[in-house]
Design an enzyme around this catalytic site. Structure first.
Site: not given
Ligand code: G6P
Length: 620
Positions: A74, A493, A497, A500, A516
């Site tokens: 990545w 959240e 979603k 993303e 505001h």
């Molecule tokens: C990445 C994932 C998310 C997740 C975040 C924290 O960004 O795409 O879905 O919420 O990491 O990851 P963790 O494993 O610490 O919950």
């Protein structure tokens, strides 16, 4: 995010390496590669396509071997391109270069080397030529420059020059019997087989190959050979010494879980939530600190505030828990994004309970924030985590393991609601240890928690109505999400979603903040999604809705049954089956997950692997 697999065996290990990569695919990657020792040379194949394409290339090129390493990348340093994909080869310099056209050292790496510029300049001055923009190639050449017929020694010396985070797997053309692994800041496990040994960044990569797993400690270096291995650990006074690490039996699930009737893993995971919450709360007969570990009672007595550290979706579950912890357990609570907390000056208080929240248990920033908190003298640590064998669980004194099961979709769903269930339990346990939970209240909360799987099923049945909305959302480029109080983090959240996976720009605001600033954005083109539970803030929220309607905004409201919010011009309502008191966020987030999912499907995006994102973020 990046994944590593390595193997030393008496059989062709290429299929094992590629299967391992496939099991790690769901974490997100943009290129992949494999290298083996074959016919006295290093051979490799690399691709910016999927692992299946790499597999085809490997077959076509006849790549086979008894030792090898493989990687999914990545991109951090250097674009996602074949020349930047791992494994990287060193070419040697001087006499070594002439005898090693195809390379001498092969190396894969997870993490980020912070002093790569300095090392690159030094190695270039010594004659090394770089073929990539990666920080990884620097390590390959560095190991090469220190190599004197003992790869283990060369790696030991090389890692002492590295600043930053790494997990590496390395082998050498001149030593066809061994693979060396090392870790600091990024996870790496050793898999012990019958006469063969493996390395992986996650035990899941080795599912079906071996269940005998050694979790390497920070700073460990491992020498893998056929049927034997040695681990060296860092001594506190400096240098390395041989160490023994326990071998654990780990029943890692394969990442390649069946999709069943679902189109995507995200959809499957949304629909698994009744089961995930049921499993997470299974066997809980009563509230007791012991649920979090043997020492929890003593720890709970010794603290008077909570600091929650997390990233991404897990951060939003922490934000929700703050409302519970302050209203039910009367516990002052602060929630911080891990990557911010670890680098800012803060005022530590040893009477703080540090709570980390993580699905994977391997998120680099959350682990670093935990260590930072500890270094400031806050020794009481607890994690809410979905992976019992993760670094996070090993690093924290206390833990509650959620049982969401393996989550494959990059956009977290069932892990989030399971975290909320775990955090609600924590709230009740802290309230009880402070004498703030009567038996009647405990019984009432437990009853509501046990009913959650059924309540969630009723919410999931709203899917057809949500699909109708998603078709309208698919043509939009912006959306606003509103919530108040306990449901403001749920609005955050929901917006996360949507952005993303559908790539629609979405923002969330506490509804009271509308006037505001964000009200300036409201037009008929801007859908305004609103979470409207029947709670103490309902009347205030209704006024906020009027403010949107008065400006021609289109409202999409998820309203509890008895809110008396009715559909009308510019006002679309989906009615939630029942009001759920303090646990309402667990229900209200579900239609927002479905809305994001179906909008993304309508826009034709790669739902489970959204562009540029990774599932487990093991670099900072
Ligand atoms: C990445 C994932 C998310 C997740 C975040 C924290 O960004 O795409 O879905 O919420 O990491 O990851 P963790 O494993 O610490 O919950």
């Amino acid at each position: 995010m990046c994944g590593i697999v390595g193997a030393v065996s008496q059989r062709n290990i290429v299929p094992i390496l590629l299967q391992g990569l496939q099991r790690l695919e769901y974490r997100g990657y943009d290129s992949c590669g494999v290298a083996v020792h074959q016919g006295g040379e290093l051979k490799r194949a690399r691709s910016t396509a999927r692992v299946t394409e790499l597999d085809a290339q490997v077959h076509q090129d006849g790549i086979e071997g008894f030792i090898g390493i493989a990687h999914t990348r990545w991109a951090t340093h250097g674009a996602p391109a074949v020349h930047n994909a791992h494994p990287h080869f060193s070419h040697g310099v001087g006499a070594d270069a002439q005898s090693s056209k195809a390379g001498r050292i092969a190396l894969v790496h997870n993490g980020i080397i912070e002093n790569h510029d300095e090392l690159r300049a030094e190695l270039q001055a010594r004659g090394y030529v770089f073929n990539s923009q990666t920080d990884t190639e620097v390590i390959a050449h560095l190991v090469d420059s220190l190599y004197q017929h003992d790869l283990f020694e060369a790696v030991l010396q090389a890692i002492q020059r590295l600043k930053g985070a790494y997990a590496i797997a390395v082998f050498c053309r001149e030593e066809p019997q061994r693979v060396i692994g090392a870790r600091a800041g990024s996870p790496l496990v050793l898999g012990v087989g019958q006469g063969e040994n493996f390395l992986a960044s996650d035990a899941m990569a080795l599912a079906g190959v071996t269940d005998q797993i050694v979790y390497l400690d920070e700073g460990d270096v491992v020498d893998l050979q056929q049927g034997k291995y040695w681990i060296s650990g860092r001594k506190t006074e400096g240098g390395f010494a041989r160490v023994e690490r326990p071998v654990k039996t780990v029943h890692a699930h394969s990442g390649a879980a069946e999709l069943g009737p679902y189109r995507h893993y995200m959809q499957k995971e949304i629909f698994e939530q009744p089961r995930a919450i049921g499993d997470t709360l299974e066997g809980i007969a009563g509230i007791t600190p012991d649920l979090f570990g043997d020492d929890a009672y003593r720890v709970f007595q010794s603290i008077d505030k909570v600091l929650i550290l997390a990233c991404g979706t897990s951060y939003y579950s922490g934000c929700t828990a703050k409302y519970w912890l302050e209203s039910i357990a009367k516990m002052p609570t602060q929630v911080e994004i891990a990557s911010e907390y670890r680098y800012r000056d803060s005022v530590p208080d040893p009477k703080t309970l540090i709570v980390t929240i993580s699905q994977s248990g391997e998120t680099a920033d959350t682990l670093a924030a935990l260590k930072h908190a500890r270094s400031l003298g806050m020794a009481q640590t607890l994690t809410i985590c979905n992976v019992s064998t993760s670094a996070m669980v090993r690093e924290c004194k206390l833990a509650y393991i959620t049982r969401a099961g393996v989550e494959i979709g990059v956009a977290s769903t069932k892990a989030f609601t399971s975290q909320l269930a775990g955090l609600f339990l924590l709230t009740l346990a802290l309230a009880q240890s402070r004498g703030l939970l009567s038996e009647a209240e405990e019984a009432e909360h437990l009853k509501a928690m046990r009913h959650l799987p059924v309540a969630l099923q009723a919410v999931l049945a709203l899917e057809p109505q949500v699909i109708a909305w998603a078709e309208e959302f698919a043509s939009k480029e912006n959306a606003l999400f509103l919530g108040r109080g306990l449901h403001y983090p749920i609005a955050l959240e929901g917006a996360l979603k949507l952005k993303e996976i559908s790539y629609i720009h979405a923002e969330a605001y506490p509804a009271g903040e509308l006037k505001h600033g964000p009200l300036a954005l409201v037009t008929a083109q801007m859908p305004v999604v609103t979470i409207a539970p029947n709670d103490a803030l309902l009347e205030k929220l209704k006024s906020n809705l009027q403010e949107v309607r008065a400006r021609g905004g289109e409202l999409y409201v998820f309203a509890d049954g008895d809110t008396k919010i009715e559909s009308g011009p510019g006002l679309h309502v989906i009615r939630m089956p029942e009001h759920y008191g303090p646990l309402s966020p667990i229900l209200h987030v579900v239609p927002l997950q479905l809305l994001a999912y179906h909008t993304a499907c309508a826009r034709g995006t790669d739902v489970d692997k959204p562009r540029n994102l990774a599932k487990s973020v093991t670099v900072e």
